[in-house]
Design a protein around this motif. Structure first.
Motif, mmCIF file in Angstrom:
data_model
loop_
_atom_site.group_PDB
_atom_site.id
_atom_site.type_symbol
_atom_site.label_atom_id
_atom_site.label_comp_id
_atom_site.label_asym_id
_atom_site.label_seq_id
_atom_site.Cartn_x
_atom_site.Cartn_y
_atom_site.Cartn_z
ATOM 1 N N ASP A 181 -8.523 9.674 19.346
ATOM 2 C CA ASP A 181 -9.477 10.650 19.862
ATOM 3 C C ASP A 181 -10.699 10.610 18.960
ATOM 4 N N LEU A 182 -11.799 10.105 19.462
ATOM 5 C CA LEU A 182 -12.992 9.865 18.656
ATOM 6 C C LEU A 182 -14.042 10.960 18.805
ATOM 7 N N HIS A 183 -13.754 11.992 19.576
ATOM 8 C CA HIS A 183 -14.711 13.076 19.748
ATOM 9 C C HIS A 183 -14.987 13.753 18.399
ATOM 10 N N GLY A 184 -16.231 14.078 18.175
ATOM 11 C CA GLY A 184 -16.607 14.756 16.948
ATOM 12 C C GLY A 184 -17.067 13.846 15.838
ATOM 13 N N LEU A 185 -16.930 12.522 16.015
ATOM 14 C CA LEU A 185 -17.438 11.604 14.995
ATOM 15 C C LEU A 185 -18.966 11.637 14.993
ATOM 16 N N PRO A 186 -19.580 11.366 13.841
ATOM 17 C CA PRO A 186 -21.045 11.424 13.751
ATOM 18 C C PRO A 186 -21.684 10.164 14.315
ATOM 19 N N PRO A 187 -23.010 10.130 14.419
ATOM 20 C CA PRO A 187 -23.708 8.906 14.846
ATOM 21 C C PRO A 187 -23.260 7.709 14.016
ATOM 22 N N THR A 188 -23.094 6.566 14.697
ATOM 23 C CA THR A 188 -22.447 5.404 14.084
ATOM 24 C C THR A 188 -23.281 4.149 14.262
ATOM 25 N N LEU A 189 -23.344 3.342 13.194
ATOM 26 C CA LEU A 189 -23.930 2.006 13.246
ATOM 27 C C LEU A 189 -22.827 0.989 12.999
ATOM 28 N N ILE A 190 -22.694 0.015 13.906
ATOM 29 C CA ILE A 190 -21.729 -1.072 13.759
ATOM 30 C C ILE A 190 -22.496 -2.386 13.711
ATOM 31 N N GLN A 191 -22.224 -3.208 12.703
ATOM 32 C CA GLN A 191 -22.801 -4.545 12.603
ATOM 33 C C GLN A 191 -21.672 -5.567 12.644
ATOM 34 N N VAL A 192 -21.870 -6.658 13.402
ATOM 35 C CA VAL A 192 -20.837 -7.678 13.527
ATOM 36 C C VAL A 192 -21.491 -9.005 13.874
ATOM 37 N N GLY A 193 -20.860 -10.117 13.453
ATOM 38 C CA GLY A 193 -21.331 -11.441 13.816
ATOM 39 C C GLY A 193 -20.865 -11.845 15.202
ATOM 40 N N SER A 194 -21.653 -12.655 15.888
ATOM 41 C CA SER A 194 -21.345 -13.006 17.277
ATOM 42 C C SER A 194 -20.106 -13.880 17.415
ATOM 43 N N ASP A 195 -19.704 -14.590 16.347
ATOM 44 C CA ASP A 195 -18.558 -15.488 16.416
ATOM 45 C C ASP A 195 -17.321 -14.939 15.703
ATOM 46 N N GLU A 196 -17.377 -13.726 15.231
ATOM 47 C CA GLU A 196 -16.288 -13.202 14.418
ATOM 48 C C GLU A 196 -15.015 -12.931 15.217
ATOM 49 N N LEU A 197 -13.893 -13.032 14.528
ATOM 50 C CA LEU A 197 -12.617 -12.666 15.134
ATOM 51 C C LEU A 197 -12.604 -11.191 15.516
ATOM 52 N N VAL A 198 -13.320 -10.358 14.763
ATOM 53 C CA VAL A 198 -13.302 -8.917 15.029
ATOM 54 C C VAL A 198 -14.428 -8.472 15.959
ATOM 55 N N LEU A 199 -15.146 -9.405 16.572
ATOM 56 C CA LEU A 199 -16.167 -8.999 17.543
ATOM 57 C C LEU A 199 -15.579 -8.123 18.653
#
Length: 352
Positions: free
Chosen positions: A262-280
């Motif tokens: 349940d992600l409600h209530g989390l603050p504004p978020t920035l996510i950075q990721v590489g285009s070829d990453e396993l975790v994309l």
């Protein structure tokens, strides 16, 4: 899905209404390509070997020990402190504008297994410089001696320490990379569960958010990750199971896929990721789930960048650009947080 092209900047993609902004970062320098090649021929084969016996007594502390030989970050001060169950350090770049009032709680990566304060001190110092804030770098407890939930406890202790030092929640951002990206989300959720006021923002670099192997691996045609072989992910899951089956108690929560939380209530978020990453896929799915939970989120997809390329800030120009983006996000959200709190207090006062 709609796309708009801005000739002055990166491509912006809207996936889930007003809450989600996706920004493609197409720059790919020669130095970034060189780093990717170097990892493919050195670290990636070693991780492939590790994946066959993840529970073996590998020298997991070696990387942290070697990193301890590196010189201290230039133009920054480092102060060692002790949290209830782990070491931490307070890092301040030279003359940060808001060191006494604004802070970043930083949680390092390393698959909950390797790395620590030494490996990420340079990145933490860089974030202090770009954000103008104090950075609390937390050396949380790790596998195989501790389950993942102990790391969450240590991150929560770090947040409480910042509060005790007088940093208000609206001036704190929680940040982390890779496994530390997982912890950034998990610790912020723990903050909400503890009935503490949420931080102003959250930053996750190449975050692990999903423990479901099928959602991550069952994507034919995806480019190969420069760092992680697919076998390493399954080896990691086996290690998590081994550790938690041995050490997890009834008082601790097992590690779980945060994309399903349940992600409600989390603050504004920035996510950075590489285009070829396993975790994309982790980053993309987490961004969508956050947006659907009424959380403002920006997902930056950096073309062909390696896992947590931000650590190579002294080598790769994209890493310097990415850390500047993090600094701008921290400045913006802590400023917005101050205004939100002020409005909320005025509203309460008017009712009285």
């Amino acid at each position: 899905m709609s796309r708009t092209m801005d000739p002055r900047g990166p491509e912006v993609v809207s996936l889930a209404g007003d809450n989600l902004r996706v920004v493609d970062k197409p720059r790919h320098s020669k130095r970034a390509a060189l780093l990717s090649t170097a990892l493919r021929v050195t670290v990636k084969p070693a991780l492939s070997v590790w994946s066959y016996a993840p529970g073996a007594p590998w020298p997991t502390g070696l990387l942290e020990s070697v990193a301890g030989l590196l010189p201290a970050p230039r133009n920054a001060t480092v102060e060692d402190i002790r949290l209830p169950q782990c070491d931490a350090e307070v890092i301040r770049a030279a003359s940060p504008e808001h060191a006494d009032t604004h802070a970043v709680l930083y949680l390092h990566g390393g698959a909950f297994l390797v790395g620590g304060l030494n490996t990420h001190r340079g990145l933490a110092a860089r974030l202090s410089a770009t954000s103008g804030c104090t950075v609390l770098n937390v050396g949380y407890r790790m596998m195989p001696k501790h389950p993942v939930s102990r790391a969450v406890e240590d991150g929560l202790s770090g947040y409480r320490w910042l509060l005790d030092q007088g940093y208000p929640p609206e001036h704190i951002v929680v940040a982390g990379d890779s496994a530390g990206g997982y912890l950034a989300f998990a610790v912020t959720l723990a903050i909400l569960d503890a009935d503490l006021e949420a931080p102003a923002g959250l930053v996750a670099m190449s975050p692990l958010t999903d423990f479901d192997p099928d959602r991550k691996l069952d994507q034919p045609g995806r480019p190969s990750c420069a760092l992680f072989p697919r076998s390493a992910w399954r080896g990691f899951l086996r290690l998590v199971d081994l550790v938690e089956n041995e050490l997890l108690s009834d008082l601790l929560q097992p590690a779980s896929s945060l994309v399903d939380a349940d992600l409600h209530g989390l603050p504004p978020t920035l996510i950075q990721v590489g285009s070829d990453e396993l975790v994309l896929p982790d980053a993309e799915l987490m961004a969508i789930r956050l947006a659907r939970s009424d959380v403002e989120v920006e997902l930056q997809i950096w073309e062909k960048q390696v896992h947590v390329f931000q650590v190579a800030v002294d080598l790769v120009p994209e890493a310097r650009e990415a850390t500047r983006e993090v600094g701008r996000f921290v400045r913006r959200t802590t400023s917005d947080g101050r205004r939100r709190v002020a409005r909320r207090r005025r509203a309460v006062g008017s009712v009285r």
